[in-house]
Design an enzyme around this catalytic site. Structure first.
Site, PDB file in Angstrom:
ATOM      1  N   ARG A 157      11.506  -2.808  10.507  1.00 44.83           N
ATOM      2  CA  ARG A 157      10.721  -2.158  12.172  1.00 44.83           C
ATOM      3  C   ARG A 157      10.609  -3.347  12.819  1.00 44.83           C
ATOM      4  O   ARG A 157      10.492  -4.400  12.356  1.00 44.83           O
ATOM      5  CB  ARG A 157       9.520  -1.771  11.075  1.00 44.83           C
ATOM      6  CG  ARG A 157       9.247  -0.412  10.514  1.00 44.83           C
ATOM      7  CD  ARG A 157       8.052  -0.201   9.917  1.00 44.83           C
ATOM      8  NE  ARG A 157       7.013  -0.616   9.840  1.00 44.83           N
ATOM      9  CZ  ARG A 157       6.008  -0.213   9.543  1.00 44.83           C
ATOM     10  NH1 ARG A 157       5.598   0.015   8.229  1.00 44.83           N
ATOM     11  NH2 ARG A 157       4.321  -0.864   9.990  1.00 44.83           N
TER      12      ARG A 157
ATOM     13  N   ARG B 192      11.293  -5.805   4.279  1.00 44.61           N
ATOM     14  CA  ARG B 192      11.177  -4.446   4.378  1.00 44.61           C
ATOM     15  C   ARG B 192      12.421  -3.822   5.250  1.00 44.61           C
ATOM     16  O   ARG B 192      12.820  -4.418   5.957  1.00 44.61           O
ATOM     17  CB  ARG B 192       9.843  -4.288   5.305  1.00 44.61           C
ATOM     18  CG  ARG B 192      10.059  -2.930   4.665  1.00 44.61           C
ATOM     19  CD  ARG B 192       8.036  -2.615   4.665  1.00 44.61           C
ATOM     20  NE  ARG B 192       7.045  -2.541   5.795  1.00 44.61           N
ATOM     21  CZ  ARG B 192       6.207  -3.000   6.240  1.00 44.61           C
ATOM     22  NH1 ARG B 192       5.565  -1.861   5.058  1.00 44.61           N
ATOM     23  NH2 ARG B 192       5.362  -3.020   7.093  1.00 44.61           N
TER      24      ARG B 192
ATOM     25  N   ARG C 228      -0.193  -9.091  13.395  1.00 44.12           N
ATOM     26  CA  ARG C 228      -0.970  -7.982  12.371  1.00 44.12           C
ATOM     27  C   ARG C 228      -1.604  -8.903  11.561  1.00 44.12           C
ATOM     28  O   ARG C 228      -2.790  -8.766  11.415  1.00 44.12           O
ATOM     29  CB  ARG C 228       0.041  -7.209  12.434  1.00 44.12           C
ATOM     30  CG  ARG C 228       0.967  -6.215  12.895  1.00 44.12           C
ATOM     31  CD  ARG C 228       2.290  -5.552  11.974  1.00 44.12           C
ATOM     32  NE  ARG C 228       2.042  -4.914  11.391  1.00 44.12           N
ATOM     33  CZ  ARG C 228       3.129  -4.371  10.596  1.00 44.12           C
ATOM     34  NH1 ARG C 228       4.354  -4.945  10.797  1.00 44.12           N
ATOM     35  NH2 ARG C 228       2.637  -3.829  10.096  1.00 44.12           N
TER      36      ARG C 228
ATOM     37  N   ARG D  39      -9.289   1.109   9.367  1.00 45.81           N
ATOM     38  CA  ARG D  39      -8.671  -0.173   9.083  1.00 45.81           C
ATOM     39  C   ARG D  39      -9.481  -0.827   9.843  1.00 45.81           C
ATOM     40  O   ARG D  39      -9.498  -2.024  10.559  1.00 45.81           O
ATOM     41  CB  ARG D  39      -7.109  -0.665  10.381  1.00 45.81           C
ATOM     42  CG  ARG D  39      -5.869  -0.675   8.686  1.00 45.81           C
ATOM     43  CD  ARG D  39      -5.071  -0.416  10.273  1.00 45.81           C
ATOM     44  NE  ARG D  39      -3.557  -1.003   9.614  1.00 45.81           N
ATOM     45  CZ  ARG D  39      -2.373  -0.584   9.483  1.00 45.81           C
ATOM     46  NH1 ARG D  39      -2.934   0.692   9.186  1.00 45.81           N
ATOM     47  NH2 ARG D  39      -1.739  -1.530   8.963  1.00 45.81           N
TER      48      ARG D  39
ATOM     49  N   LYS E 223       0.372  -1.614  -0.003  1.00 45.50           N
ATOM     50  CA  LYS E 223       0.048   0.146   0.567  1.00 45.50           C
ATOM     51  C   LYS E 223       0.958   1.272  -0.022  1.00 45.50           C
ATOM     52  O   LYS E 223       0.917   2.247  -0.799  1.00 45.50           O
ATOM     53  CB  LYS E 223      -1.270   0.277   1.266  1.00 45.50           C
ATOM     54  CG  LYS E 223      -1.450  -0.835   1.239  1.00 45.50           C
ATOM     55  CD  LYS E 223      -2.922  -0.939   2.945  1.00 45.50           C
ATOM     56  CE  LYS E 223      -2.019  -1.022   4.068  1.00 45.50           C
ATOM     57  NZ  LYS E 223      -1.465  -2.246   4.185  1.00 45.50           N
TER      58      LYS E 223
HETATM   59  P1  ADP Z   1       2.595  -1.173   3.147  1.00 46.29           P
HETATM   60  O1  ADP Z   1       2.814  -0.320   3.292  1.00 46.29           O
HETATM   61  O2  ADP Z   1       1.016  -2.559   2.277  1.00 46.29           O
HETATM   62  O3  ADP Z   1       2.520  -2.441   4.921  1.00 46.29           O
HETATM   63  P2  ADP Z   1       5.074  -1.621   1.842  1.00 46.29           P
HETATM   64  O4  ADP Z   1       4.182  -0.321   0.664  1.00 46.29           O
HETATM   65  O5  ADP Z   1       5.618  -0.842   2.819  1.00 46.29           O
HETATM   66  O6  ADP Z   1       3.498  -2.191   2.104  1.00 46.29           O
HETATM   67  O7  ADP Z   1       5.259  -3.092   1.052  1.00 46.29           O
HETATM   68  C1  ADP Z   1       6.033  -3.753   2.143  1.00 46.29           C
HETATM   69  C2  ADP Z   1       7.407  -4.826   1.466  1.00 46.29           C
HETATM   70  O8  ADP Z   1       7.452  -4.949   0.076  1.00 46.29           O
HETATM   71  C3  ADP Z   1       8.433  -3.110   1.252  1.00 46.29           C
HETATM   72  O9  ADP Z   1       9.531  -4.150   1.462  1.00 46.29           O
HETATM   73  C4  ADP Z   1       8.041  -3.079   0.104  1.00 46.29           C
HETATM   74  O10 ADP Z   1       9.382  -2.922  -0.490  1.00 46.29           O
HETATM   75  C5  ADP Z   1       7.828  -4.717  -0.736  1.00 46.29           C
HETATM   76  N1  ADP Z   1       7.474  -4.878  -1.798  1.00 46.29           N
HETATM   77  C6  ADP Z   1       6.003  -3.486  -1.919  1.00 46.29           C
HETATM   78  N2  ADP Z   1       5.401  -4.207  -3.405  1.00 46.29           N
HETATM   79  C7  ADP Z   1       6.395  -4.669  -4.198  1.00 46.29           C
HETATM   80  C8  ADP Z   1       6.031  -5.657  -5.194  1.00 46.29           C
HETATM   81  N3  ADP Z   1       5.196  -5.040  -5.975  1.00 46.29           N
HETATM   82  N4  ADP Z   1       6.586  -6.825  -5.412  1.00 46.29           N
HETATM   83  C9  ADP Z   1       7.537  -7.430  -4.242  1.00 46.29           C
HETATM   84  N5  ADP Z   1       7.525  -6.283  -3.400  1.00 46.29           N
HETATM   85  C10 ADP Z   1       7.001  -5.174  -2.553  1.00 46.29           C
HETATM   86  P1  AMP Z   2       1.086   0.732   8.977  1.00 45.65           P
HETATM   87  O1  AMP Z   2       2.010   1.558   8.908  1.00 45.65           O
HETATM   88  O2  AMP Z   2       0.226   0.825   8.046  1.00 45.65           O
HETATM   89  O3  AMP Z   2       2.042  -1.165   8.793  1.00 45.65           O
HETATM   90  O4  AMP Z   2       0.884   0.900  10.187  1.00 45.65           O
HETATM   91  C1  AMP Z   2       1.534   0.605  11.418  1.00 45.65           C
HETATM   92  C2  AMP Z   2       1.062   0.457  13.269  1.00 45.65           C
HETATM   93  O5  AMP Z   2       0.383   1.033  13.553  1.00 45.65           O
HETATM   94  C3  AMP Z   2      -0.564  -0.913  12.713  1.00 45.65           C
HETATM   95  O6  AMP Z   2       0.254  -1.994  13.088  1.00 45.65           O
HETATM   96  C4  AMP Z   2      -1.158  -0.052  13.856  1.00 45.65           C
HETATM   97  O7  AMP Z   2      -0.680  -0.730  14.975  1.00 45.65           O
HETATM   98  C5  AMP Z   2      -1.313   1.416  14.064  1.00 45.65           C
HETATM   99  N1  AMP Z   2      -1.874   2.201  13.203  1.00 45.65           N
HETATM  100  C6  AMP Z   2      -1.824   2.583  11.984  1.00 45.65           C
HETATM  101  N2  AMP Z   2      -2.791   3.127  11.140  1.00 45.65           N
HETATM  102  C7  AMP Z   2      -4.728   2.417  12.000  1.00 45.65           C
HETATM  103  C8  AMP Z   2      -5.245   3.188  11.723  1.00 45.65           C
HETATM  104  N3  AMP Z   2      -6.070   3.607  10.858  1.00 45.65           N
HETATM  105  N4  AMP Z   2      -6.541   2.145  13.251  1.00 45.65           N
HETATM  106  C9  AMP Z   2      -5.404   1.720  14.079  1.00 45.65           C
HETATM  107  N5  AMP Z   2      -4.284   1.002  14.202  1.00 45.65           N
HETATM  108  C10 AMP Z   2      -3.714   1.477  13.316  1.00 45.65           C
END
Ligand code: ADP
Ligand code: AMP
Length: 214
Positions: A160, A127, A171, A88, A13
């Protein structure tokens, strides 16, 4: 253009939201980034949020909703925004719809980036996030030019705390339980769009621009 990104943690995302924000010149609003910035700055909100985030749990709705409603009301969000990580829960989605309805406004697209659970653990363990600017990389799929260093700002890249496998499992459970019901919610309101998130980053983005238009 007001866009919501849906999908499991690690579905991509944030990666796609940053590209959308750049292409369509709208702000990228990530609640996870907002909480992490608050933790870094040692604020009260950050302290409260951290206790939930470290356990892989959602931060309570009351700590999130006002913050987002306030953020989307700011000047730079007048022409739209891409929300990443919010809503969420169903109550969060309803609160957003109600706040926008009061302004005669609505969300235009809810884009669900679909990635099966089997791929998620790999995505999360690879990541790496920049401690300074929040840019994200993947050790294998989207590596930085120099190992451990952010391409954009030169700061250190870290895993992270909540991307450790035991927390990721929690999660994912929380996602299926509390966030996945939003897919039906936005299907019913007629704005859900599905994209296959297992493709290469560029192909996922091409699918999204196919939906949003050039
Ligand atoms: P989210 O915001 O949904 O938690 P991220 O955008 O941070 O996810 O992506 C999670 C991990 O996967 C990151 O390390 C990112 O670089 C990698 N990633 C994102 N899109 C792709 C893809 N299409 N193919 C492979 N790896 C990806
Ligand atoms: P993210 O970076 O989107 O993966 O969010 C990291 C963490 O932040 C999540 O696992 C939740 O603990 C918290 N968080 C982020 N957005 C929300 C939301 N909209 N509602 C509740 N918790 C959130």
């Amino acid at each position: 253009m007001k866009i919501i990104m849906l999908g499991a943690p690690g579905a991509g995302k944030g990666t796609q939201a940053k590209k959308i924000a750049e292409k369509y010149s709208i702000p990228h609003i990530s609640t996870g980034d907002i909480f992490r910035a608050n933790i870094k700055n040692g604020t009260e909100l950050g302290k409260k949020a951290k206790t939930y985030m470290d356990q892989g749990l959602l931060v309570p709705d009351e700590l999130v909703v006002d913050l987002v409603v306030d953020r989307v009301g700011q000047d730079d969000a007048k022409n739209g925004y891409v929300l990443d990580g919010f809503p969420r829960t169903i109550p969060q989605a309803k609160a957003l719809d109600e706040a926008l309805a009061k302004l005669g406004d609505k969300v235009d697209y809810a884009i669900n980036v679909e990635v099966p659970d089997e791929n998620i653990i790999n995505r999360m363990s690879g990541r790496r996030a920049c401690v300074s600017c929040g840019a994200t990389y993947h050790l294998v799929h989207i590596p930085p030019k120099t190992e451990g260093i952010c391409d954009t700002c030169g700061a250190e890249l870290i895993l992270r705390d909540d991307d450790k496998p035991e927390t990721v499992k929690k999660r994912l459970d929380v996602y299926h339980d509390q966030t996945q019901p939003l897919i039906d919610y936005y299907t019913n309101s007629g704005i859900l769009k599905e994209v296959d998130g297992t493709q290469d980053m560029a192909d996922v983005f091409a699918a999204i621009t196919g939906i949003l238009g050039e």
